[in-house]
Design an enzyme around this catalytic site. Sequence first.
Site, PDB file in Angstrom:
ATOM      1  CB  CYS A  49      52.579  42.429  36.858  1.00 21.63           C
ATOM      2  SG  CYS A  49      52.106  43.509  38.208  1.00 21.63           S
ATOM      3  NE  ARG A  60      51.145  37.017  34.662  1.00 23.09           N
ATOM      4  CZ  ARG A  60      51.106  35.874  35.304  1.00 23.09           C
ATOM      5  NH1 ARG A  60      50.525  34.838  34.756  1.00 23.09           N
ATOM      6  NH2 ARG A  60      51.643  35.750  36.489  1.00 23.09           N
ATOM      7  CD1 TRP A  79      45.229  43.751  38.490  1.00 22.36           C
ATOM      8  CD2 TRP A  79      46.121  43.888  40.535  1.00 22.36           C
ATOM      9  NE1 TRP A  79      44.206  43.674  39.407  1.00 22.36           N
ATOM     10  CE2 TRP A  79      44.721  43.756  40.670  1.00 22.36           C
ATOM     11  CE3 TRP A  79      46.894  43.995  41.689  1.00 22.36           C
ATOM     12  CZ2 TRP A  79      44.085  43.727  41.898  1.00 22.36           C
ATOM     13  CZ3 TRP A  79      46.256  43.967  42.920  1.00 22.36           C
ATOM     14  CH2 TRP A  79      44.864  43.832  43.020  1.00 22.36           C
ATOM     15  CG  ASN A 131      54.956  39.750  37.939  1.00 20.68           C
ATOM     16  OD1 ASN A 131      54.589  40.824  37.528  1.00 20.68           O
ATOM     17  ND2 ASN A 131      54.629  38.604  37.389  1.00 20.68           N
ATOM     18  N   GLY A 132      55.128  41.012  42.056  1.00 17.98           N
ATOM     19  CA  GLY A 132      55.151  40.635  43.468  1.00 17.98           C
ATOM     20  C   GLY A 132      55.155  41.861  44.353  1.00 17.98           C
ATOM     21  CD  GLU A 142      31.483  29.610  38.540  1.00 20.23           C
ATOM     22  OE1 GLU A 142      31.868  29.863  39.693  1.00 20.23           O
ATOM     23  OE2 GLU A 142      32.152  29.886  37.530  1.00 20.23           O
ATOM     24  CE  LYS A 196      32.158  32.733  36.637  1.00 18.56           C
ATOM     25  NZ  LYS A 196      33.497  32.224  36.524  1.00 18.56           N
ATOM     26  CD  GLU A 239      34.555  36.537  38.248  1.00 17.10           C
ATOM     27  OE1 GLU A 239      35.749  36.436  38.532  1.00 17.10           O
ATOM     28  OE2 GLU A 239      33.912  35.623  37.690  1.00 17.10           O
ATOM     29  CG  HIS A 250      15.340  30.185  57.030  1.00 17.45           C
ATOM     30  ND1 HIS A 250      14.593  29.796  58.118  1.00 17.45           N
ATOM     31  CD2 HIS A 250      15.346  29.118  56.185  1.00 17.45           C
ATOM     32  CE1 HIS A 250      14.190  28.553  57.943  1.00 17.45           C
ATOM     33  NE2 HIS A 250      14.635  28.120  56.777  1.00 17.45           N
ATOM     34  CE  LYS A 278      42.289  32.797  33.851  1.00 18.29           C
ATOM     35  NZ  LYS A 278      40.828  32.714  33.823  1.00 18.29           N
TER      36      LYS A 278
HETATM   37  C1  F6R Z   1      36.148  33.413  38.676  1.00 18.55           C
HETATM   38  C2  F6R Z   1      37.591  33.254  38.793  1.00 18.55           C
HETATM   39  C3  F6R Z   1      38.184  33.176  40.157  1.00 18.55           C
HETATM   40  C4  F6R Z   1      39.146  31.984  40.224  1.00 18.55           C
HETATM   41  C5  F6R Z   1      39.924  32.021  41.553  1.00 18.55           C
HETATM   42  C6  F6R Z   1      40.865  30.855  41.691  1.00 18.55           C
HETATM   43  O1  F6R Z   1      35.754  33.627  37.361  1.00 18.55           O
HETATM   44  O2  F6R Z   1      38.274  33.184  37.823  1.00 18.55           O
HETATM   45  O3  F6R Z   1      37.220  33.113  41.149  1.00 18.55           O
HETATM   46  O4  F6R Z   1      38.397  30.808  40.117  1.00 18.55           O
HETATM   47  O5  F6R Z   1      40.654  33.203  41.635  1.00 18.55           O
HETATM   48  O6  F6R Z   1      41.834  30.869  40.692  1.00 18.55           O
HETATM   49  P1  F6R Z   1      42.629  29.550  40.342  1.00 18.55           P
HETATM   50  O7  F6R Z   1      41.632  28.572  39.780  1.00 18.55           O
HETATM   51  O8  F6R Z   1      43.649  29.964  39.330  1.00 18.55           O
HETATM   52  O9  F6R Z   1      43.234  29.040  41.602  1.00 18.55           O
END
Ligand code: F6R
Length: 611
Positions: free
Chosen positions: A13, A40, A96, A122-123, A489, A493, A496, A512, A606
């Site tokens: 949030c 957020r 969120w 938040n929380g 990775e 991507k 996501e 396997h 995020k």
């Molecule tokens: C992928 C992504 C997440 C973060 C993960 C860790 O695109 O953004 O997988 O890498 O949530 O977040 P941080 O780096 O902020 O600890």
Amino acid sequence: MQPRRLKKEISMCGIFAVVNDSGNQAAQTVMEGLKILEYRGYDSWGIALIDQKLKIKDKKFRKYIKKIIIEKHVGKIGKAKTVLPAGRTAIGHTRWATHGGVTARNAHPHLDCTGTLAVIHNGIIENYRELKQDLAIKGHKFVSETDSEIAAHLIEQELKNKDIKKAVFSAFDKLKGLNAIVALDANSNTIVGCRYGSPLAVGLNQNEYFLASDAIAFANRAKKVIYLKDRQAVVMTSKSIKLYDLDKKKLVKPEIKELNLKKQDADKSGYRHFYLKEAMQEPGIIKNISEKPDKNIQKLAKVIKQAEKTIFFGCGSAYFCSLFAKYFFAEAGIDVQAFQAHEYEYFAKLADKNTLGIAISQSGETADTLLAAKALKAKKAELAGILNAKFSSLERLSDIVINVQAGPEIAVVSTKAFIAQLTYVYLLSRTVKGLYKKTCSDLALFAKNLNGFLKPAGMQKIKKLALKLADKQNIFVTGKNLNYPAGLEFALKLKEASYIHAEAFACGELKHGVISLIEQGTPCTVLADNLKYKADSLSSAEEVKARGGYIIGIAPFESEVFDYHVRVPDAGRLTCFANIIAGQMLAYFLSLVRGADPDKPRNLAKSVTVK
Ligand code: F6R
């Protein structure tokens, strides 16, 4: 008192507040701040403003009270405009959802029964059921299903025999869990914010004050910033701003810092999306690191050499970066371990004072990563942080910090922060081997080649590939050695940003079991470089092709086995970086052709931290 141990946390949030808005457009200012904080959380949003004109007589309190007016909406803020009138003081929130569905009623801010106090949060209030029951017995009426609304009524209850500052502090002390709350009191024209676990920063611009979950939200309005520490609170009125220690119940002298964020850090700088802007910044970031790496790199390299055991850990992309560390450091003759931070707790018993833990985190606030870091510290291990956001909880916990200098990352999907983390982990492994200078010049050259790759002409083939893959349900990604974590990775991507199921496997793993999934036309992306494992990568591609798989080569060379080829710069061990960037761009274009939002994919936020 609140527990000091990190427990279950969801700290997302976005919070934004302004006192003394210089243009008398507080709601508009809050709205602009929320737009920047939308990364957020973007389920719903709302703003509460003190109405300067409306004063009504409240029979119960036998006094005239000022009213708060609120607007709330479901969905992303996008280009929305506020309908609220002029005013000087307002708070706002972008949500969120955790407790209670995504409805306007559950959107913040929440009002108390009198309509003169609004709260954003938040929380998770872990004891909200008990508190709600108690407040209901005392006559409070709840209109939402959220835990957050409890805070508004709890403060209202405390206000019966306290002033606003004491009422908020006392209410905050009764909340269990990791929380940040901000209360707007119309009667005293005061905003009070308290932090434990969820970040809060105060922005200062003469006598105009801001409060936000991330300083980037007021970067274009304030030059100075105060980052609240855990168990600190701020009281903001039109006349002053005061900081308090919630445990000692005392005023504290604020540490005022220069806010070195630029306006363009918070905008798209002409790009269609933050995602694209941030991916395009990658060559520049690698170049900057090659020219002026964080000075702690030598120090950390020395500690790694001395440590009996080194453990890299993180979540999501940051975990994949930890996995890369295993490969990079093996080349340097050092056996390091890599852990998903949320899986580390069980292994913490094996750590001791000769262990070095290296946390990788863009935000520095991820609860799982913080928990693993705390577990290591409890065993007296040394802790280093490879971090992007400044003044984070992980930064405070770390003995050595490397700031990866990627700048604020706004798109929810990590691109540039990941590449910066990877650059540092690589440079660290080479520094340990005494190859610091040579590696800096390799990185500088690579950055130049990458610039060419990211030009529109270079992107054409990736765009076309996105069109070909747009309606696929599964995409497989394979790679060997460095291209295995690169594949993980790459696949993340795709998942996501485009919502296509993408799964990465080490080339050797296919036979396997996984190969049973290959059917006629199944897309299989092969990441490769021109080094030792090129032949292995190609022969596993042949095995997939023999079973009908459609082979997409992401590599610096052509091959007959490729049905489709994206050529990346040939950069030795750094080729895997380019392969990942090709994946980032493929995910971006796929997201566009499939009508998704690359900046704000569904269900994500995020700094989302869930234990
Ligand atoms: C992928 C992504 C997440 C973060 C993960 C860790 O695109 O953004 O997988 O890498 O949530 O977040 P941080 O780096 O902020 O600890």
